[in-house]
Design a protein around this motif. Structure first.
Motif, PDB file in Angstrom:
ATOM      1  N   ASN B  84       9.639  -2.370  -5.415  1.00  0.00           N
ATOM      2  CA  ASN B  84      10.038  -2.353  -3.969  1.00  0.00           C
ATOM      3  C   ASN B  84      10.867  -1.124  -3.708  1.00  0.00           C
ATOM      4  OD1 ASN B  84       9.182  -4.766  -3.447  1.00  0.00           O
ATOM      5  ND2 ASN B  84      10.835  -6.024  -4.275  1.00  0.00           N
ATOM      6  N   ALA B  85      11.549  -0.334  -4.638  1.00  0.00           N
ATOM      7  CA  ALA B  85      12.069   0.764  -4.360  1.00  0.00           C
ATOM      8  C   ALA B  85      11.164   1.958  -4.056  1.00  0.00           C
ATOM      9  CB  ALA B  85      13.069   1.182  -5.365  1.00  0.00           C
ATOM     10  N   CYS B  86      10.171   1.936  -4.745  1.00  0.00           N
ATOM     11  CA  CYS B  86       8.886   2.891  -4.559  1.00  0.00           C
ATOM     12  C   CYS B  86       8.127   2.698  -3.329  1.00  0.00           C
ATOM     13  CB  CYS B  86       8.021   2.659  -5.692  1.00  0.00           C
ATOM     14  SG  CYS B  86       8.108   3.527  -7.074  1.00  0.00           S
ATOM     15  N   LEU B  87       8.225   1.323  -2.953  1.00  0.00           N
ATOM     16  CA  LEU B  87       7.452   1.025  -1.563  1.00  0.00           C
ATOM     17  C   LEU B  87       8.339   1.639  -0.510  1.00  0.00           C
ATOM     18  CD1 LEU B  87       5.703  -2.358  -2.066  1.00  0.00           C
ATOM     19  CD2 LEU B  87       4.745  -0.383  -2.130  1.00  0.00           C
ATOM     20  N   MET B  88       9.633   1.461  -0.576  1.00  0.00           N
ATOM     21  CA  MET B  88      10.564   1.882   0.504  1.00  0.00           C
ATOM     22  C   MET B  88      10.564   3.381   0.735  1.00  0.00           C
ATOM     23  SD  MET B  88      12.295  -0.682   1.841  1.00  0.00           S
ATOM     24  CE  MET B  88      13.760  -0.015   2.092  1.00  0.00           C
ATOM     25  N   LYS B  89      10.188   4.163  -0.655  1.00  0.00           N
ATOM     26  CA  LYS B  89      10.075   5.551  -0.504  1.00  0.00           C
ATOM     27  C   LYS B  89       8.850   5.778   0.135  1.00  0.00           C
ATOM     28  CE  LYS B  89      12.375   8.907  -1.732  1.00  0.00           C
ATOM     29  NZ  LYS B  89      13.762   8.837  -1.515  1.00  0.00           N
TER      30      LYS B  89
END
Ligand SMILES: [Zn+2]
Lengths: 98, 212
Positions: B84-89
């Protein structure tokens, strides 16, 4: 391998779809036996399986890169504070997580 | 270390972490910061982004740690947060449409050679041993993984690089185990195909050099 045999080729195709599960030992025993019997008589499928096995080995040995440096001290302190808050929340919830 | 051993050690570490045992915090931060960084480096492609993602994910992990009911699920739990952190980025930069890999296109062609059916693939029987060539092979592996469609890439990284089980990967990505198996196979086949092209072009160069 009999090049004219459509039955054989469709068997190759079916086995081709299962090779990763075969390598990962995730198939039921009867499917494994079936694949092994096929591989014994089908050098092209065996050769292909070897190339896939080596691909997986290369991926497993691959390290994407190293972290450039240690964690920033301010970040570490903030993480520690959040950790302590979480521990307090867990214990006040009465030993949750067990 | 086998998948099972690494898994057991990390679960044990998570148990010690939620029990508040001394030393567990430092060990956990060191280990999982590195894991999440490796994962995001391949997912985002940039060192700075990956470092930020690793940091954001750790913040989230500790913020939500009181919600982790079962320490044995630590690995899928952390990687779900990392994803999810990757997707946010990524949302800030590119938005790639979902792309499918077809099994038919990844299956090699067969031809005839002296009456024997022969696959049209490279000779994999002796891969280069020399260090320089091994390094080149690693570069090909990296590029092949980076070029995978996102849905496939994330599965291959979690299964073959991070060493998560099929069940853990399914939980991290919120998909079924069948989906994990299908995507993993196609991802591996796509990487294999790129390596095959590389090995054949290398063989071609060697033949050309000998002819000179
Ligand atoms: Zn076959």
């Amino acid at each position: 391998m009999d090049p004219g045999s459509h039955g054989r080729e469709s068997e190759c195709k079916r086995i081709f779809a299962l090779l990763s599960e075969y390598l990962d030992a995730e198939l039921p025993a009867d499917s494994c036996d079936e694949i092994e019997a096929h591989l014994k008589d089908c050098p092209p499928c065996l050769e292909f399986l070897e190339s896939l096995r080596k691909t997986v080995e290369l991926c497993r040995g691959f390290r994407p890169g190293e972290l450039p440096g240690p964690l920033n001290e301010a970040v570490r302190r903030e993480l520690w504070e959040r950790y302590q808050r979480a521990l307090r929340a867990r214990s006040s919830a009465g030993g949750a997580g067990t | 270390m086998t998948i099972g051993e690494a898994q057991q050690q990390e679960i044990e570490l998570a148990r010690r972490l939620v029990a508040g045992e001394p030393g567990a915090f430092e060990r956990f931060v060191e280990l999982f910061r590195n894991k999440v960084f490796q994962y995001s480096l391949l997912m985002c492609g940039h060192h700075e982004d990956a470092e930020e993602v690793a940091q954001d994910a750790l913040f989230k992990v500790f913020e939500k740690l009181d919600q982790l009911r079962e320490p044995e699920r630590i690995r899928p739990w952390v990687f779900r947060i990392a994803r999810n952190a990757c997707l946010m980025k990524r949302r800030k930069s590119v938005f790639a449409p979902a792309q499918e890999l077809s099994l038919d296109e990844l299956m090699p062609q067969a031809g005839e050679d002296g009456g024997q059916r022969k696959l049209d693939i490279a000779d994999w029987s002796n891969l280069p041993e020399e260090q320089a060539l091994r390094a080149e092979l690693q570069r090909v592996v990296r590029q092949a993984i980076e070029e995978l469609p996102e849905n496939y890439k994330t599965v291959l990284i979690l299964r073959d690089i991070e060493g998560l089980s099929t069940a853990e990967t399914a939980e991290a990505l919120e998909v079924s185990e069948e989906v994990v198996k299908t995507r993993l196979h196609r991802a591996r086949l796509a990487v294999r195909q790129k390596l095959d092209w590389y090995l054949r072009s290398r063989r071609g160069r060697q033949t050309a050099e000998r002819a000179n």
